[in-house]
Write a protein that holds these residues in place. Structure first.
Motif, mmCIF file in Angstrom:
data_model
loop_
_atom_site.group_PDB
_atom_site.id
_atom_site.type_symbol
_atom_site.label_atom_id
_atom_site.label_comp_id
_atom_site.label_asym_id
_atom_site.label_seq_id
_atom_site.Cartn_x
_atom_site.Cartn_y
_atom_site.Cartn_z
ATOM 1 N N LEU A 182 -2.496 42.437 -17.787
ATOM 2 C CA LEU A 182 -3.463 43.530 -17.716
ATOM 3 C C LEU A 182 -3.843 44.078 -19.088
ATOM 4 N N SER A 183 -3.001 43.836 -20.066
ATOM 5 C CA SER A 183 -3.285 44.364 -21.408
ATOM 6 C C SER A 183 -3.947 43.340 -22.318
ATOM 7 N N ASP A 184 -3.895 42.076 -21.928
ATOM 8 C CA ASP A 184 -4.435 41.007 -22.760
ATOM 9 C C ASP A 184 -5.905 40.764 -22.410
ATOM 10 N N PRO A 185 -6.839 41.013 -23.330
ATOM 11 C CA PRO A 185 -8.261 40.820 -23.031
ATOM 12 C C PRO A 185 -8.630 39.366 -22.787
ATOM 13 N N GLY A 186 -7.716 38.454 -23.082
ATOM 14 C CA GLY A 186 -7.985 37.045 -22.844
ATOM 15 C C GLY A 186 -7.381 36.511 -21.562
ATOM 16 N N SER A 187 -6.718 37.366 -20.779
ATOM 17 C CA SER A 187 -6.026 36.890 -19.577
ATOM 18 C C SER A 187 -6.962 36.662 -18.395
ATOM 19 N N GLY A 188 -8.090 37.360 -18.402
ATOM 20 C CA GLY A 188 -8.986 37.294 -17.250
ATOM 21 C C GLY A 188 -8.674 38.313 -16.182
ATOM 22 N N PHE A 189 -7.622 39.120 -16.385
ATOM 23 C CA PHE A 189 -7.250 40.159 -15.433
ATOM 24 C C PHE A 189 -7.703 41.527 -15.945
ATOM 25 N N VAL A 190 -8.087 42.399 -15.026
ATOM 26 C CA VAL A 190 -8.479 43.764 -15.387
ATOM 27 C C VAL A 190 -7.668 44.739 -14.546
ATOM 28 N N PRO A 191 -7.466 45.966 -15.020
ATOM 29 C CA PRO A 191 -6.729 46.943 -14.226
ATOM 30 C C PRO A 191 -7.378 47.141 -12.854
ATOM 31 N N PRO A 192 -6.571 47.164 -11.796
ATOM 32 C CA PRO A 192 -7.113 47.244 -10.448
ATOM 33 C C PRO A 192 -7.348 48.686 -9.996
ATOM 34 N N ALA A 193 -8.081 48.823 -8.901
ATOM 35 C CA ALA A 193 -8.219 50.134 -8.268
ATOM 36 C C ALA A 193 -6.874 50.632 -7.781
ATOM 37 N N ALA A 194 -6.055 49.697 -7.280
ATOM 38 C CA ALA A 194 -4.744 50.076 -6.754
ATOM 39 C C ALA A 194 -3.835 48.868 -6.726
ATOM 40 N N PHE A 195 -2.546 49.145 -6.796
ATOM 41 C CA PHE A 195 -1.524 48.173 -6.436
ATOM 42 C C PHE A 195 -1.115 48.489 -5.000
ATOM 43 N N ILE A 196 -1.190 47.514 -4.104
ATOM 44 C CA ILE A 196 -0.731 47.717 -2.734
ATOM 45 C C ILE A 196 0.514 46.879 -2.529
ATOM 46 N N VAL A 197 1.577 47.520 -2.051
ATOM 47 C CA VAL A 197 2.863 46.844 -2.009
ATOM 48 C C VAL A 197 3.678 47.299 -0.806
ATOM 49 N N GLU A 198 4.440 46.369 -0.254
ATOM 50 C CA GLU A 198 5.458 46.668 0.755
ATOM 51 C C GLU A 198 6.806 46.741 0.046
ATOM 52 N N THR A 199 7.579 47.768 0.304
ATOM 53 C CA THR A 199 8.917 47.813 -0.291
ATOM 54 C C THR A 199 9.828 46.778 0.342
ATOM 55 N N VAL A 200 9.553 46.427 1.600
ATOM 56 C CA VAL A 200 10.225 45.330 2.298
ATOM 57 C C VAL A 200 9.132 44.440 2.872
ATOM 58 N N GLN A 201 9.142 43.175 2.512
ATOM 59 C CA GLN A 201 8.113 42.261 3.010
ATOM 60 C C GLN A 201 8.530 41.707 4.371
ATOM 61 N N SER A 202 8.243 42.469 5.400
ATOM 62 C CA SER A 202 8.752 42.139 6.724
ATOM 63 C C SER A 202 8.257 40.784 7.218
ATOM 64 N N GLU A 203 6.954 40.543 7.128
ATOM 65 C CA GLU A 203 6.406 39.266 7.584
ATOM 66 C C GLU A 203 6.564 38.181 6.529
ATOM 67 N N GLY A 204 6.851 38.584 5.300
ATOM 68 C CA GLY A 204 6.885 37.635 4.194
ATOM 69 C C GLY A 204 8.259 37.106 3.854
ATOM 70 N N GLY A 205 9.213 37.216 4.769
ATOM 71 C CA GLY A 205 10.531 36.654 4.524
ATOM 72 C C GLY A 205 11.625 37.658 4.270
ATOM 73 N N LEU A 206 11.332 38.960 4.443
ATOM 74 C CA LEU A 206 12.326 40.032 4.360
ATOM 75 C C LEU A 206 12.835 40.282 2.945
ATOM 76 N N SER A 207 12.016 39.975 1.943
ATOM 77 C CA SER A 207 12.398 40.322 0.575
ATOM 78 C C SER A 207 12.292 41.831 0.378
ATOM 79 N N VAL A 208 13.200 42.379 -0.419
ATOM 80 C CA VAL A 208 13.265 43.819 -0.677
ATOM 81 C C VAL A 208 13.071 44.059 -2.165
#
Length: 409
Positions: free
Chosen positions: A180-206
């Motif tokens: 996000l800080s590198d102007p050459g990465s192709g990434f820009v700061p997003p409107a939001a980070f959306i995250v699950e603290t526990v990935q219930s459908e994604g394999g139960l990672s915490v």
């Protein structure tokens, strides 16, 4: 006459006619212990008596059933109870946004608000995430199988590695910060980070506490909002009402659904910080934002969180499952089991192909409902009712132990 798209009727091939607590009964009179809990929509079990009585009383006195977003006594009583019993004891200041009745409606609303507040279009989501199946939430979902169902390109989401994705000890936040800080990465700061603290459908990672803290700090640094998707992991599933309570983070937006009604009735709720409540009246709409029957049972459900006996039972059940997971993982090394999840959203990940599906099929035959989790169905997922009788919980785990051994034989 039903479409071939149906899924759970194939996983659990019988006709259910009644449910009480953690038990389901089918048309043949056979009982099943329920470790599925409506995919997390029935945290308090089937037909909890106090909630059922509140609903019956409301209906019998001709309480308003449908009201869009008009004021009703049921709506006001829920807001008051939720504020006084859930938010204030946790020193949380949020406003309530009632969306359409499903979890994906809540996610869509959260994403729209984040984009409106920041003026940015892209959202940051994570590997193995699941956020729903309407287009905006599906864009944030990682599963290729689910994404293909859109039939169109899913855009305006950047995918970043979740905690542990690059290895258990690898903190992925510095990598994200670098991108996000590198102007050459192709990434820009997003409107939001959306995250699950526990990935219930994604394999139960915490997500670890340190990782979540670093993510919250990064969001603030780059001017992004932090959205917690607590649709399946919230409403007590981790042992606390909100899954992030013990993590010490302060999200900008929280998405709730599934068990917020407490009774399996459709309801979704988005909590937003007052400072970002910049909606114009009517800017989001939906015919079923006013499910008053769900408000009634949701109000009654808040009483659980001031009931010491209920909270103690939840803690006992967490200990029972902890002990069971430890025992099974150690006693069956050939299954290559790894404990996953937290609280009462738990499971066993395995490196043995097709083993979780085999276990779930045998479990159903033995009178236990349990489901798989993960992009490749690599884990057995346990979602028992929070307050089920501890002896009944042990009975269900005993069935599962026998089934696991049978599946390995």
């Amino acid at each position: 006459m039903e479409s071939d798209v149906r899924w759970y009727s194939r996983r659990f091939p019988t006709i259910f006619v009644s449910g009480s607590g953690a038990l389901l009964t089918d048309i043949a009179g056979r009982s099943y212990i329920d470790f599925f809990s409506g995919a997390g929509a029935l945290n308090y079990g089937h037909n909890p008596p106090a909630l059922k009585k509140a609903l019956i009383d409301y209906i019998e006195r001709d309480g308003i059933a449908h009201s869009l977003d008009m004021r009703t006594s049921a709506r006001q009583e829920f807001i008051s109870a939720f504020t006084n019993k859930i938010l204030r004891p946790r020193n949380m200041r949020f406003r309530c946004v009632f969306t359409g009745p499903t979890g994906t409606d809540a996610i869509e609303t959260a994403l729209k608000l984040a984009r409106k507040v920041t003026g940015r279009s892209n959202v940051a989501a994570f590997t193995n995430a699941y956020h729903g199946t309407s287009l905006g939430s599906l864009a944030g979902t990682a599963s290729l199988d689910k994404r293909r169902s859109a039939g169109i390109s899913l855009e305006n989401v950047d995918r970043y590695p979740y905690d542990g994705y690059l290895g258990a000890e690898q903190n992925t936040i510095p990598l994200i910060a670098k991108l996000l800080s590198d102007p050459g990465s192709g990434f820009v700061p997003p409107a939001a980070f959306i995250v699950e603290t526990v990935q219930s459908e994604g394999g139960l990672s915490v997500a670890k506490q340190a990782w979540l803290h670093d993510l919250a700090d990064l969001a603030r640094k780059v001017g992004s909002l932090l959205i917690i998707d607590d649709i399946q992991a919230g409403c007590g599933r981790t042992g606390k009402f909100f899954s992030f309570e013990s993590q010490g983070i302060e999200p900008d937006i929280i998405c709730l659904s599934k068990s917020i009604s407490g009774f399996g009735l459709p309801m979704s709720l988005v909590l937003i910080r007052p400072e970002i409540d910049i909606w114009e009246p009517g800017e989001i709409s939906g015919t079923f934002r006013g499910n008053n029957h769900a408000f009634v049972t949701a109000t009654a459900a808040t009483d659980y969180w001031t009931d010491r006996d209920f909270l103690d039972r939840v803690e006992r059940n967490i200990e029972i499952i902890d002990d069971w997971l430890e025992n099974v993982a150690e006693s069956l090394p050939q299954a290559m089991f790894t404990k996953k999840g937290v609280g009462l959203i738990r499971g066993l990940h395995t490196g043995v192909s097709d083993l979780p599906k085999t276990i779930c099929d045998y479990a159903f035959q033995a009178g236990l409902l349990v489901e798989t989790s993960g992009a490749a169905s690599c884990a057995i997922k346990l979602l028992p009712p929070l307050c089920m009788d501890s002896a009944q919980l042990s009975d269900g785990l005993m069935i599962l132990s026998e089934v696991v051994r049978r599946s390995l034989s």
